[in-house]
Design a protein around this motif. Structure first.
Motif, PDB file in Angstrom:
ATOM      1  N   ILE A 252     -55.376 -58.366 -17.563  1.00  0.00           N
ATOM      2  CA  ILE A 252     -54.131 -57.604 -17.766  1.00  0.00           C
ATOM      3  C   ILE A 252     -53.313 -58.046 -18.973  1.00  0.00           C
TER       4      ILE A 252
ATOM      5  N   PHE B 177     -45.108 -61.972 -10.643  1.00  0.00           N
ATOM      6  CA  PHE B 177     -45.267 -62.520 -11.987  1.00  0.00           C
ATOM      7  C   PHE B 177     -44.224 -63.621 -12.157  1.00  0.00           C
TER       8      PHE B 177
ATOM      9  N   GLY C  33     -47.678 -45.563 -18.936  1.00  0.00           N
ATOM     10  CA  GLY C  33     -48.003 -46.887 -19.474  1.00  0.00           C
ATOM     11  C   GLY C  33     -48.756 -46.802 -20.792  1.00  0.00           C
TER      12      GLY C  33
ATOM     13  N   ALA D 241     -43.077 -53.598 -12.443  1.00  0.00           N
ATOM     14  CA  ALA D 241     -42.933 -53.746 -10.985  1.00  0.00           C
ATOM     15  C   ALA D 241     -42.518 -52.396 -10.387  1.00  0.00           C
TER      16      ALA D 241
ATOM     17  N   GLY E 221     -50.609 -53.783  -6.244  1.00  0.00           N
ATOM     18  CA  GLY E 221     -51.373 -55.021  -6.430  1.00  0.00           C
ATOM     19  C   GLY E 221     -52.419 -54.888  -7.530  1.00  0.00           C
TER      20      GLY E 221
ATOM     21  N   ASP F  28     -43.047 -57.785  -6.445  1.00  0.00           N
ATOM     22  CA  ASP F  28     -42.977 -56.393  -5.982  1.00  0.00           C
ATOM     23  C   ASP F  28     -43.863 -56.178  -4.768  1.00  0.00           C
TER      24      ASP F  28
ATOM     25  N   ARG G 134     -55.737 -51.333 -19.016  1.00  0.00           N
ATOM     26  CA  ARG G 134     -55.006 -50.683 -17.925  1.00  0.00           C
ATOM     27  C   ARG G 134     -55.945 -50.543 -16.746  1.00  0.00           C
ATOM     28  N   GLU G 135     -55.484 -50.935 -15.587  1.00  0.00           N
ATOM     29  CA  GLU G 135     -56.317 -50.742 -14.402  1.00  0.00           C
ATOM     30  C   GLU G 135     -55.741 -49.576 -13.611  1.00  0.00           C
TER      31      GLU G 135
ATOM     32  N   GLY H 187     -50.468 -49.934 -21.787  1.00  0.00           N
ATOM     33  CA  GLY H 187     -51.403 -51.060 -21.748  1.00  0.00           C
ATOM     34  C   GLY H 187     -51.017 -52.172 -22.711  1.00  0.00           C
ATOM     35  N   LEU H 188     -49.797 -52.154 -23.193  1.00  0.00           N
ATOM     36  CA  LEU H 188     -49.370 -53.168 -24.164  1.00  0.00           C
ATOM     37  C   LEU H 188     -48.245 -54.067 -23.643  1.00  0.00           C
ATOM     38  N   GLY H 189     -47.587 -53.640 -22.563  1.00  0.00           N
ATOM     39  CA  GLY H 189     -46.415 -54.384 -22.064  1.00  0.00           C
ATOM     40  C   GLY H 189     -46.717 -55.845 -21.776  1.00  0.00           C
TER      41      GLY H 189
ATOM     42  N   TYR I 173     -45.431 -49.651 -10.703  1.00  0.00           N
ATOM     43  CA  TYR I 173     -46.593 -49.810  -9.819  1.00  0.00           C
ATOM     44  C   TYR I 173     -46.219 -50.030  -8.361  1.00  0.00           C
TER      45      TYR I 173
ATOM     46  N   ALA J 170     -49.317 -57.594 -22.699  1.00  0.00           N
ATOM     47  CA  ALA J 170     -49.834 -58.288 -23.897  1.00  0.00           C
ATOM     48  C   ALA J 170     -48.649 -58.821 -24.706  1.00  0.00           C
TER      49      ALA J 170
ATOM     50  N   SER K  69     -47.455 -57.782  -6.131  1.00  0.00           N
ATOM     51  CA  SER K  69     -47.716 -58.764  -7.193  1.00  0.00           C
ATOM     52  C   SER K  69     -46.486 -59.618  -7.448  1.00  0.00           C
TER      53      SER K  69
HETATM   54  P1  ADP Z   1     -49.004 -50.589 -18.831  1.00  0.00           P
HETATM   55  O1  ADP Z   1     -48.233 -49.966 -19.915  1.00  0.00           O
HETATM   56  O2  ADP Z   1     -50.291 -49.908 -18.517  1.00  0.00           O
HETATM   57  O3  ADP Z   1     -48.189 -50.887 -17.625  1.00  0.00           O
HETATM   58  P2  ADP Z   1     -49.160 -53.446 -19.144  1.00  0.00           P
HETATM   59  O4  ADP Z   1     -49.754 -54.280 -20.221  1.00  0.00           O
HETATM   60  O5  ADP Z   1     -47.731 -53.659 -18.846  1.00  0.00           O
HETATM   61  O6  ADP Z   1     -49.463 -51.961 -19.507  1.00  0.00           O
HETATM   62  O7  ADP Z   1     -50.009 -53.711 -17.845  1.00  0.00           O
HETATM   63  C1  ADP Z   1     -51.424 -53.687 -17.898  1.00  0.00           C
HETATM   64  C2  ADP Z   1     -52.012 -53.277 -16.569  1.00  0.00           C
HETATM   65  O8  ADP Z   1     -51.702 -54.286 -15.594  1.00  0.00           O
HETATM   66  C3  ADP Z   1     -51.407 -52.027 -15.988  1.00  0.00           C
HETATM   67  O9  ADP Z   1     -52.073 -50.878 -16.484  1.00  0.00           O
HETATM   68  C4  ADP Z   1     -51.622 -52.199 -14.513  1.00  0.00           C
HETATM   69  O10 ADP Z   1     -52.938 -51.833 -14.166  1.00  0.00           O
HETATM   70  C5  ADP Z   1     -51.485 -53.698 -14.320  1.00  0.00           C
HETATM   71  N1  ADP Z   1     -50.147 -54.107 -13.849  1.00  0.00           N
HETATM   72  C6  ADP Z   1     -49.148 -54.630 -14.596  1.00  0.00           C
HETATM   73  N2  ADP Z   1     -48.074 -54.928 -13.824  1.00  0.00           N
HETATM   74  C7  ADP Z   1     -48.403 -54.566 -12.568  1.00  0.00           C
HETATM   75  C8  ADP Z   1     -47.728 -54.635 -11.304  1.00  0.00           C
HETATM   76  N3  ADP Z   1     -46.483 -55.138 -11.178  1.00  0.00           N
HETATM   77  N4  ADP Z   1     -48.408 -54.193 -10.223  1.00  0.00           N
HETATM   78  C9  ADP Z   1     -49.652 -53.699 -10.319  1.00  0.00           C
HETATM   79  N5  ADP Z   1     -50.330 -53.610 -11.472  1.00  0.00           N
HETATM   80  C10 ADP Z   1     -49.734 -54.044 -12.591  1.00  0.00           C
END
Ligand code: ADP
Length: 398
Positions: free
Chosen positions: A337, A386, A355, A297, A328, A324, A343-344, A357-359, A300, A361, A384
């Motif tokens: 995600i 969660f 990042g 949160a 978005g 947050d 990762r986006e 890209g594993l958090g 991003y 998951a 966003s």
């Molecule tokens: P990362 O280490 O890239 O943050 P995560 O698995 O935690 O890996 O998240 C995967 C992807 O999800 C991120 O790269 C991001 O694009 C998107 N994402 C996760 N949490 C958020 C958030 N709170 N706001 C916007 N995008 C998010």
């Protein structure tokens, strides 16, 4: 009275005693690996430079000491001395010099003695400062090299993670030890730097160590996260549920994460009024879920605030939401995600973020393991939410 004459006349004896003292000092461990000659190496030059300065007037410039000390510092860096060891070495020199000059000093007038003591102190202090300076430069160069190695290892590991998951777990274990020491070492170096402002280096040098640390930490996190995923996928991840106080746990996570939010000037708002007082859950895993969601949160979100709410859903369930006001997530990405390594990257300032890209998951696997569910509700550019829904009583696994 010219004390420098005594210094020059007795320089061999002073040197021998100094090297002996340095060699014997248990707290100067770097000498354990060195020969007598290697320890003595650039010391004669330093001593000669000191004597030269002492023989001239108070106003004489210290360039000879500066040069000799710079050379000495470089050598010590190569020999693996720690800054504290170098400082100790000079303290010993001060002690040895005074013990050799004692007789002469007793014969001088109070004024002459004061002048000599002051001069010797000034010269040695300057020598320490210069020595430290070149030591720092040497160490920084070494750190720079480490950093580029880390970058390569990082790329290689990321490639391996994607290509071959079987050997990964072994490889990650192999990499963890050196990485931990790199990070620990750089951390120590930075701390010593901060504690001794008189030896503070230029901002760009400190920056380069910070870069090493950032890279090292990211690589370590990538390895740890990958290990978590492979442990889960192998069915080896177990929960250890205990009676847990919810507001206390939430507050401890908030305390830990607060500096990250403060650094980005984001406010953290917690609402636990409707949260259950106690639940049976694995507190460490729950902490991990909240830490990952909260750090995302913060990562991003550039402006606004992060809210954490918790409430009791029913007689069996309770929930936590992290809301947050950040960048978005697009609908397409929302479907992916929770996949490992997804990762986006849509916003330029996030591209360089740390990042892996594993958090998410890991979060989704932990929530599943806890018999819960996780939902995301998000709008691009708005933010966003969660939400994690968990049982009030975790089922104890057999
Ligand atoms: P990362 O280490 O890239 O943050 P995560 O698995 O935690 O890996 O998240 C995967 C992807 O999800 C991120 O790269 C991001 O694009 C998107 N994402 C996760 N949490 C958020 C958030 N709170 N706001 C916007 N995008 C998010």
């Amino acid at each position: 009275m010219d004390f420098s004459q005594t210094l020059i006349a007795k320089s061999d004896a002073i040197l021998d005693q100094w090297v002996e003292a340095v060699y014997q000092d248990q707290q100067i461990e770097a000498t354990n690996e060195l020969t007598f000659k290697a320890v003595r190496d650039s010391l004669p030059r330093v001593l000669k430079a000191l004597a030269t300065v002492l023989s001239e007037s108070e106003t004489s410039d210290l360039q000879t000491v500066v040069d000799a000390s710079l050379e000495h510092g470089t050598l010590r860096a190569e020999q693996g001395f720690e800054p504290a060891e170098i400082a100790r070495e000079y303290r010993l020199l001060r002690f040895v010099i005074f013990s050799f000059l004692e007789e002469d000093l007793l014969q001088g007038s109070a004024q002459e003695v004061l002048r000599a003591v002051r001069l010797i102190d000034t010269v040695i202090d300057e020598a320490i400062a210069r020595c430290f300076n070149s030591y720092t430069q040497g160490r920084l160069q070494e750190l720079e090299q480490l950093q580029s190695q880390l970058r390569l290892t990082n790329q290689e590991l990321t490639r391996l993670v994607r290509a071959n998951k079987d050997t990964l777990s072994h490889l990650a274990h192999e990499l963890k030890t050196p990485l931990t020491s790199i990070i620990g070492y750089s951390d120590l170096f930075l701390r010593q730097h901060r504690e001794q402002p008189e030896f503070k280096d230029t901002y760009s040098n400190i920056e380069s160590i910070e870069r090493v640390l950032r890279n090292g930490r990211l690589l370590l996190r990538l390895i740890n996260d990958t290990l978590e995923i492979s442990r889960y996928d192998a069915g080896a991840m177990k929960l250890h549920p205990t009676l847990t106080n919810v507001p206390e746990l939430i507050n401890s996570v908030i305390e830990m994460i607060e500096p990250l939010a403060r650094a980005k000037e984001l406010s953290l708002v917690v609402d636990c009024d409707r949260a259950p007082e106690q639940v049976t859950t694995d507190p460490l895993r729950l902490q991990q879920i909240l830490t990952n969601l909260l750090s995302n949160a913060i990562r991003y979100t550039e402006f606004g605030s992060i809210h954490l709410q918790s409430w009791t859903v029913s007689q069996q369930q309770w929930a936590i939401s992290i809301i947050d006001s950040g960048i978005g997530i697009s609908l397409d990405a929302q479907a992916q995600i929770f996949n490992a390594y997804f990762r986006e990257i849509t916003v330029p300032q996030v591209q360089s973020s740390d990042g892996t890209g594993l958090g998410l998951a890991i979060v989704s696997r932990l929530v599943q393991l806890m018999d819960g569910e996780i939902k995301v509700d998000s709008q691009l550019g708005k933010g966003s939410t969660f939400t994690v829904i968990l049982p009030l009583e975790a089922i104890v696994q057999g």
